[in-house]
Scaffold this motif. Structure first.
Motif, PDB file in Angstrom:
ATOM      1  N   GLU A 309       0.824  -1.222   0.000  1.00 37.87           N
ATOM      2  CA  GLU A 309       0.000   0.000   0.000  1.00 37.87           C
ATOM      3  C   GLU A 309       0.858   1.272   0.000  1.00 37.87           C
ATOM      4  O   GLU A 309       0.326   2.387   0.084  1.00 37.87           O
ATOM      5  CB  GLU A 309      -0.915   0.008   1.248  1.00 37.87           C
ATOM      6  N   ALA A 310       2.179   1.126  -0.055  1.00 36.09           N
ATOM      7  CA  ALA A 310       3.068   2.296   0.022  1.00 36.09           C
ATOM      8  C   ALA A 310       2.821   3.261  -1.140  1.00 36.09           C
ATOM      9  O   ALA A 310       2.537   2.832  -2.258  1.00 36.09           O
ATOM     10  CB  ALA A 310       4.525   1.835   0.017  1.00 36.09           C
ATOM     11  N   LEU A 311       2.929   4.556  -0.854  1.00 31.51           N
ATOM     12  CA  LEU A 311       2.696   5.566  -1.893  1.00 31.51           C
ATOM     13  C   LEU A 311       3.930   5.775  -2.768  1.00 31.51           C
ATOM     14  O   LEU A 311       3.862   6.443  -3.797  1.00 31.51           O
ATOM     15  CB  LEU A 311       2.261   6.887  -1.252  1.00 31.51           C
ATOM     16  N   SER A 312       5.074   5.254  -2.345  1.00 29.90           N
ATOM     17  CA  SER A 312       6.261   5.255  -3.215  1.00 29.90           C
ATOM     18  C   SER A 312       7.180   4.113  -2.806  1.00 29.90           C
ATOM     19  O   SER A 312       7.267   3.765  -1.634  1.00 29.90           O
ATOM     20  CB  SER A 312       7.009   6.599  -3.139  1.00 29.90           C
ATOM     21  N   ASP A 313       7.849   3.555  -3.781  1.00 30.59           N
ATOM     22  CA  ASP A 313       8.875   2.521  -3.581  1.00 30.59           C
ATOM     23  C   ASP A 313       8.436   1.308  -2.751  1.00 30.59           C
ATOM     24  O   ASP A 313       9.264   0.685  -2.051  1.00 30.59           O
ATOM     25  CB  ASP A 313      10.147   3.156  -2.980  1.00 30.59           C
TER      26      ASP A 313
END
Ligand code: PEP
Ligand code: MN
Length: 348
Positions: A309-313
């Motif tokens: 669910e991370a917004l980046s990487d």
């Protein structure tokens, strides 16, 4: 040109050497190492190199004068024992005996997210909390970070846990503001040759992590460090984070050899970032351990409680349980490295 002072020489003797250099329209730059002080002469010695050399060599406290052929005069290692130790927060030192672990999410997404990750990585042995509040993104419609709100979360949660913090700064005009919130300024790979930004962080005395540009040669990476040092900031940390090659399975190619190369060329501490180096979660632990074996002073690891669910990487973020296991492995590898170094010292 560089002037090596004798071990144990006095401050007055160092000052006299600097006065002699500055008096010629040149600039003296002092580096006080563990065993001796070294004064680097910045500027062009017009015609009288030999004369100045002889004058300096005859001064009390001077052991010898040598020429430096490297363009990165301040970043260059001038003596086998020369190693810069960068103080981090209240009681950490990067470049000394301790392997410093920097961990946290790629982006700060919310207070809950940052606290969950920070508490866990701290318990597993991380020393420094990282988190991006200003995110350089390849596509303009991707998450660009929480900006100053994110910095406040980083400062508060780092403070609660007693962890110094590291975050990226992208603009020269943000350097002052970011410096108020974070302990370590990170200059990203995309900004590795943003000279106004390098000059701006050089005006602070904050530790600066300089990521190697994705297509930067070793010389270019050291040239970037030279900009920061030239501004008067001695607290520079070189960070190997992978370079762009023909490989496609990995995001970048983690250049393990950069660690001994930088160590040989420079006195600056070296951070190794396998997260951006390979960009694939399952590959990161082994590559991280290789970085420790190769002699990195610090490891930089992106972590997330819910990587999917991370917004980046997300694909390169270690899960928190994975990070805990890796920390146990890192301790073992670090001990092996310590024993290898002891053996080397016995041989030399
Ligand atoms: C990061 O640390 O999240 C980052 C953007 O790193 P790099 O500049 O190495 O890509
Ligand atoms: Mn990242």
């Amino acid at each position: 040109m560089l002037v090596k002072l004798q071990p144990g020489c006095s401050n007055q003797q160092i000052a006299a050497v600097c006065e002699k250099i500055n008096g010629q329209g040149l600039r003296a730059h002092i580096e006080t190492g563990v065993t001796r002080a070294i004064v680097t002469v910045i500027g062009k010695v017009n015609g009288g190199f030999q004369v100045l050399r002889e004058q300096l060599e005859s001064m009390v406290g001077v052991e010898g004068v040598e020429q430096i052929s490297k363009p990165y005069k301040l970043a260059a290692r001038k003596d086998a024992s020369q190693k810069t130790i960068v103080p981090i927060g209240h009681d950490l030192k990067m470049g000394g005996d301790q392997l410093i672990i920097v961990a946290g999410p790629c982006s700060i997404e919310s207070e809950h997210q940052l606290r969950t990750i920070a508490v866990s990585v701290h318990r597993s042995g991380a020393h420094v909390l990282r988190g991006g509040a200003f995110k350089p993104r390849t596509n303009p419609r991707e998450f660009e970070g929480l900006k100053e709100d994110g910095l406040k979360m980083l400062r508060d949660i780092g403070g609660e846990l007693g962890m110094p913090t590291q975050t990226e700064v992208m603009e020269p005009y943000d350097v002052e503001m970011v410096s108020e919130y974070a302990d370590i300024l990170q200059v990203g790979a995309r900004n590795a040759q943003n000279f106004p930004l390098l000059k701006a962080v050089g005006q602070t005395r904050k530790p600066v992590v300089l990521k190697r540009g994705a297509a930067a040669t070793y010389e270019e990476a050291l040239g970037a460090a030279e900009y920061v040092l030239d501004g008067g900031n001695p607290n520079v940390i070189l960070c190997e984070r992978g370079i762009r090659t023909f490989n496609t399975i990995t995001r970048n190619t983690a250049d393990i050899a950069a660690i001994p190369v930088f160590q040989h060329e420079s006195h600056l501490p070296i951070m190794f970032d396998p997260s951006h180096g390979v960009g694939r979660r399952h590959l990161i632990p082994n590559v991280a351990l290789a970085g420790v074996a190769a002699g990195a002073d610090s490891l930089h690891l992106e972590t997330h409680h819910k990587p999917e669910e991370a917004l980046s990487d997300g694909p390169q973020s270690l899960r928190l349980d994975q990070f805990a296991v890796l920390m146990a492995q890192v301790r073992l590898m670090n001990e092996a490295r310590r024993q290898c170094n002891a053996l080397k010292m016995n041989l030399s």
